[in-house]
Design a protein around this motif. Structure first.
Motif, short mmCIF file in Angstrom:
data_model
loop_
_atom_site.label_atom_id
_atom_site.label_comp_id
_atom_site.label_asym_id
_atom_site.label_seq_id
_atom_site.Cartn_x
_atom_site.Cartn_y
_atom_site.Cartn_z
N GLU A 1 -2.82 -2.47 6.63
CA GLU A 1 -1.91 -3.62 6.75
C GLU A 1 -1.09 -3.56 8.02
O GLU A 1 -0.62 -4.58 8.52
CB GLU A 1 -1.00 -3.71 5.53
N TYR B 1 -2.65 -5.84 10.63
CA TYR B 1 -2.35 -7.26 10.40
C TYR B 1 -0.90 -7.58 10.74
O TYR B 1 -0.61 -8.58 11.41
CB TYR B 1 -2.65 -7.61 8.95
N TYR C 1 -8.06 -6.15 9.95
CA TYR C 1 -6.88 -6.33 9.12
C TYR C 1 -7.09 -5.72 7.73
O TYR C 1 -6.13 -5.34 7.05
CB TYR C 1 -6.57 -7.82 8.95
N TYR D 1 2.72 -12.63 4.97
CA TYR D 1 2.27 -11.38 4.36
C TYR D 1 1.47 -11.62 3.08
O TYR D 1 0.78 -10.72 2.60
CB TYR D 1 3.48 -10.48 4.02
#
Length: 643
Positions: free
Chosen positions: A572, A575, A568, A601
C-alpha cells in the motif's frame, strides 16, 4: 518467414546487413516469465493462488507448515493443473506449472485491476471553432500568403485571392507596376496586369517584404505580455546556438516559422469569450506553457490540448511545416514522458525530426531554468548540455553569452527586465523520491543494471504514473541517466515507416512507450534496432495486454529483460506514494485547493482517474461558445470516486 524466424536469425536474407551490437549476457529477469496478480483463487486446503503466469503461479499458504510432497494437482478454471513446488516459506510458495498454463482468457478474467474512469471533457472545442478563429486571425492570413509566395509552383488564382485580402498591399504593387487607377480596391485582372508589367518574381518580392514588415508590427502590437516576448527571444537565441551541435541547418527557415506558431493553440483558447480572463492568467509561467498537466487540463476543459490545436492550425495554414511539427511533439514527449498525444496524430521518425526535437526540448528546459529561475531545470540543463560535447569550463560561458544576447534583443524591443545566469540546485535523487520499499529497491537496481545491460522492458498497470516515474528517473543523478541524450517515442502514434537506426545516431537512450500498441508492420524494424542500436533501449507495455500470450514472438526477444513496475497491489506504500506525487504534481493547477489524498484510500485508482476527478471538481462548467455541447460536466467514471 514468420517474425520468430527473423528474431532467431533463421533463413534471414538481411542478416548480414544488420549490425549486431554486443549486449551484456546478464539478464534482468532470472524467471524469464511474467506473473500477473489475480483476485484470490482458492485451490483447496493448501492455500490460495494470488499470481498466475504461463509457466507458474504464486500460492499463499493456509498453513506455515511445509507442503509435502512437492508435486501437487489442483483444479483452476475448468482445467486440472499439475504443478511442482520450487520454493516455499512460511507464507508463500512458488509453483512451476507442468506443461504451462495456456489460458489467457482465465488470467485476464481474474486479474486484479486498478480503477480507471473515462475523461469526458466539460466542453468540446470543435475543429470548426478552430477554423473560425483562423479566418479572423490576421497572422494565419499572412502565413497562407507567405506559403504561396515561397512556393516554386505558384497557383496564380490562389495568389491573387490572397493578395486582395490585404488592402494596404494593393497600392504598393500598383505604384511599382505604374497602375494609376483611382479605385480603392485592386481587381484580380489588375494583378495580372501588374505581373505582366514587372514580372511575377517582382510581385512576389514586393508582397513578401510587405508581409514580413506587417508581421513584425503585428507581433509587436499583439504581444500578450513580457513573458511571451522573453520566451520567444530565448527560444530563438538558444535554438540557433544549439543547432550546430546536432548538425541541424534551418536553411529554409522552417524551424523558425514553426516555433513562431507554438502559441496559436493558446491564442485559440484565450480568445474564447468568458474563458479569456481565466485562460490568460493560467499560462503565466514556462512550466504552465509546456507542462503535461496543462495538456491534461486543456483536454478536460476543451476536449483538445494545445498541441492538437496547433496541428490543426498548421494543417490549414502551412502544411509544409507538418513534418517538422512531428519533432515538436517529440520534444514535448522528452520533457514529459507521461504525455499522450492525440490518437489521430501519426508521427514520422527521421533524423531531422528527432534532432530538431532534442534541440527544442533543451529550449523548453532553458526557459524554465532562466525565465522561471527553476533550479531543478537548471541542473538538468547543465547535465544535458555537457553531453553535447561541450567542455565543462566552456558551458558557463556558453550560457552567459546566450543570456547576454537575449537581454540585448529584449532591450531593443523595448521590454524591461534582465535575465540572469540560472543557479542550479541539488541534483535530483530518485531514491529519495520513492518509498523505501522492497519492490522499488529492486526496480532501482534494475535501472542501475540497465547502464551495462542496455535493454529493459517494463510492464505496468497504471500507464500514466509509470511514465511519470520513468520521466523522473531520466532526470535523476543516482540512476545515472541525467546526462544521457534521449528520446521518447509513443508507439501508438507512429506512422507505418521502418525504424531506421541511423535516425537515432545522436541519442544514448530510446524510450519506446507502449510497445504493445506498436503497429505490427514495424515489428521487424524494431527487432533490427534492438539488435543493432549501441545505446540503451527502454520499452514499456501494459500488463493488461498479456504480451507473453498475445505477442509471443516479441516476448521471445524481450523476456530476459522484462521487469515489473512496482505494483499498487504489492504494498500500500506504493499506492499512497502515487497519491502524494499526484497531489504535488497537480498543486499549481487546482486553484489553491489542496488535494486530500486519503479520500482515495478506499480503492486502487489510476493516476489519471484521481487527477481527472480533482480537476473536474475545481474547474467551472461554463457553456461552450460555438463548440459541441458536452454531455455532462462530470464523467460518469468519476461519479463515485473519493466519496
Amino acid at each position: 518467414m514468420g517474425l520468430f524466424d527473423f528474431i532467431s536469425g533463421k533463413d534471414c536474407p538481411e542478416k548480414k546487413e544488420v549490425k549486431k551490437t554486443v549486449l551484456s549476457q546478464q539478464t534482468l529477469n532470472a524467471r524469464g516469465a511474467i506473473r500477473y496478480p489475480v483476485n484470490d483463487i482458492p485451490i483447496g486446503a493448501i492455500g490460495t493462488i494470488v499470481e498466475i503466469g504461463r509457466e507458474g503461479c504464486r500460492l499463499r499458504k493456509n498453513s506455515a507448515e511445509q507442503i509435502d510432497p512437492p508435486d501437487i494437482t489442483f483444479r483452476m478454471g475448468n482445467k486440472d493443473v499439475r504443478a511442482r513446488i520450487l520454493w516455499q516459506d512460511e507464507k508463500f510458495a512458488g509453483l512451476e506449472i507442468v506443461g504451462g498454463f495456456e489460458d489467457p482468457a482465465f488470467i485476464l478474467k481474474n486479474m486484479k485491476r486498478i480503477k480507471e474512469g473515462t475523461v469526458r471533457p466539460i466542453k468540446r472545442l470543435s475543429e470548426d471553432c478552430i477554423k473560425g478563429f483562423m479566418a479572423k486571425d490576421p497572422f494565419s492570413l499572412m502565413v497562407n500568403l507567405m506559403a504561396e509566395l515561397e512556393s516554386p509552383n505558384t497557383d496564380m488564382d490562389k495568389l491573387k485571392s490572397l493578395i486582395v485580402k490585404f488592402p494596404d498591399l494593393i497600392p504598393v504593387i500598383a505604384i511599382k507596376a505604374g497602375i494609376t487607377k483611382k479605385e480603392v480596391d485592386l481587381e484580380l485582372k489588375d494583378i495580372d496586369y501588374a505581373v505582366k508589367r514587372i514580372g511575377l518574381d517582382q510581385v512576389k518580392q514586393i508582397s513578401s517584404e510587405f508581409i514580413k514588415a506587417r508581421g513584425e508590427k503585428l507581433e509587436s502590437a499583439e504581444s500578450k505580455d513580457e513573458l511571451r516576448d522573453s520566451m520567444k527571444v530565448l527560444r530563438t537565441v538558444f535554438f540557433a546556438s544549439l543547432a550546430p551541435f546536432f548538425g541541424f541547418k534551418d536553411q529554409e527557415g522552417l524551424a523558425n516559422n514553426l516555433l513562431s506558431l507554438e502559441y496559436k493553440g493558446i491564442d485559440v483558447i484565450t480568445s474564447r469569450g468568458e474563458d479569456t480572463p481565466k485562460a490568460k492568467d493560467f499560462y503565466n509561467l514556462p512550466t504552465k506553457i509546456y507542462s503535461e498537466m496543462s495538456r491534461f487540463y486543456e483536454r478536460i476543459h476543451y476536449g483538445r490540448d494545445t498541441l492538437c490545436i496547433n496541428r490543426i492550425y498548421i494543417t490549414n495554414t502551412r502544411k509544409t511545416l507538418l513534418g517538422l511539427y512531428d519533432g515538436y511533439i517529440l520534444a514535448h514527449m522528452a520533457l514529459n514522458p507521461i504525455y499522450t498525444p492525440d490518437p489521430d496524430i501519426k508521427l514520422s521518425l527521421t533524423k531531422i525530426n528527432l534532432n530538431f526535437s532534442y534541440i527544442v526540448y533543451l529550449t523548453f528546459i532553458a526557459s524554465q531554468a532562466i525565465i522561471e529561475k527553476d533550479r531543478a531545470s537548471a541542473t538538468i540543463l547543465m547535465a544535458r548540455l555537457l553531453r553535447t560535447g561541450m567542455a565543462a569550463e566552456k558551458l558557463k560561458v556558453f550560457i552567459e553569452t546566450n543570456i547576454s544576447e537575449i537581454n540585448r534583443i529584449i532591450a531593443d524591443i523595448g521590454r524591461k527586465g534582465v535575465l540572469k545566469t540560472p543557479q542550479s540546485g541539488a541534483a535530483f535523487k530518485f531514491a529519495d523520491y520513492v518509498p523505501n520499499e522492497v519492490h522499488y529497491d529492486k526496480f532501482i537496481k534494475n535501472f542501475k543494471d540497465f547502464a551495462s545491460i542496455k535493454r529493459i522492458a517494463i510492464g505496468y498497470e497504471d500507464e500514466h504514473y509509470a511514465h511519470y516515474i520513468i520521466g523522473k528517473m531520466l532526470e535523476s543523478e543516482d540512476i545515472g541517466l541525467n546526462s544521457k541524450m534521449f528520446c521518447v517515442i509513443p508507439c501508438e502514434n507512429l506512422a507505418s515507416e521502418d525504424l531506421q537506426g541511423s535516425a537515432f545516431s545522436f541519442f544514448g537512450i530510446i524510450v519506446f512507450k507502449n510497445i504493445d500498441k506498436l503497429n505490427s508492420s514495424l515489428l521487424r524494424s524494431l527487432v533490427k534496432l534492438w539488435n543493432s542500436f549501441e545505446g540503451g533501449i527502454i520499452l514499456t507495455f501494459s500488463k493488461y495486454s498479456l504480451i507473453d500470450f498475445n505477442y509471443k514472438d516479441l516476448f521471445v526477444l524481450l523476456r530476459k529483460y522484462v521487469v515489473d513496475f512496482p505494483s499498487y497491489f504489492d504494498d500500500e506504500k506504493i499506492y499512497h506514494k502515487m497519491l502524494d506525487h499526484t497531489a504535488a504534481y497537480m498543486k499549481p493547477y487546482t486553484e489553491g485547493i489542496t488535494i486530500n489524498a486519503t479520500k482515495y484510500y478506499g480503492g486502487i485508482f489510476a493516476m489519471n482517474t484521481v487527477r481527472g476527478s480533482e480537476l473536474l471538481n475545481t474547474l467551472p462548467g461554463s457553456p461552450d461558445e460555438g463548440g459541441e455541447p458536452a454531455q455532462k460536466a462530470k464523467p460518469q467514471g468519476y461519479s463515485n470516486i473519493g466519496r
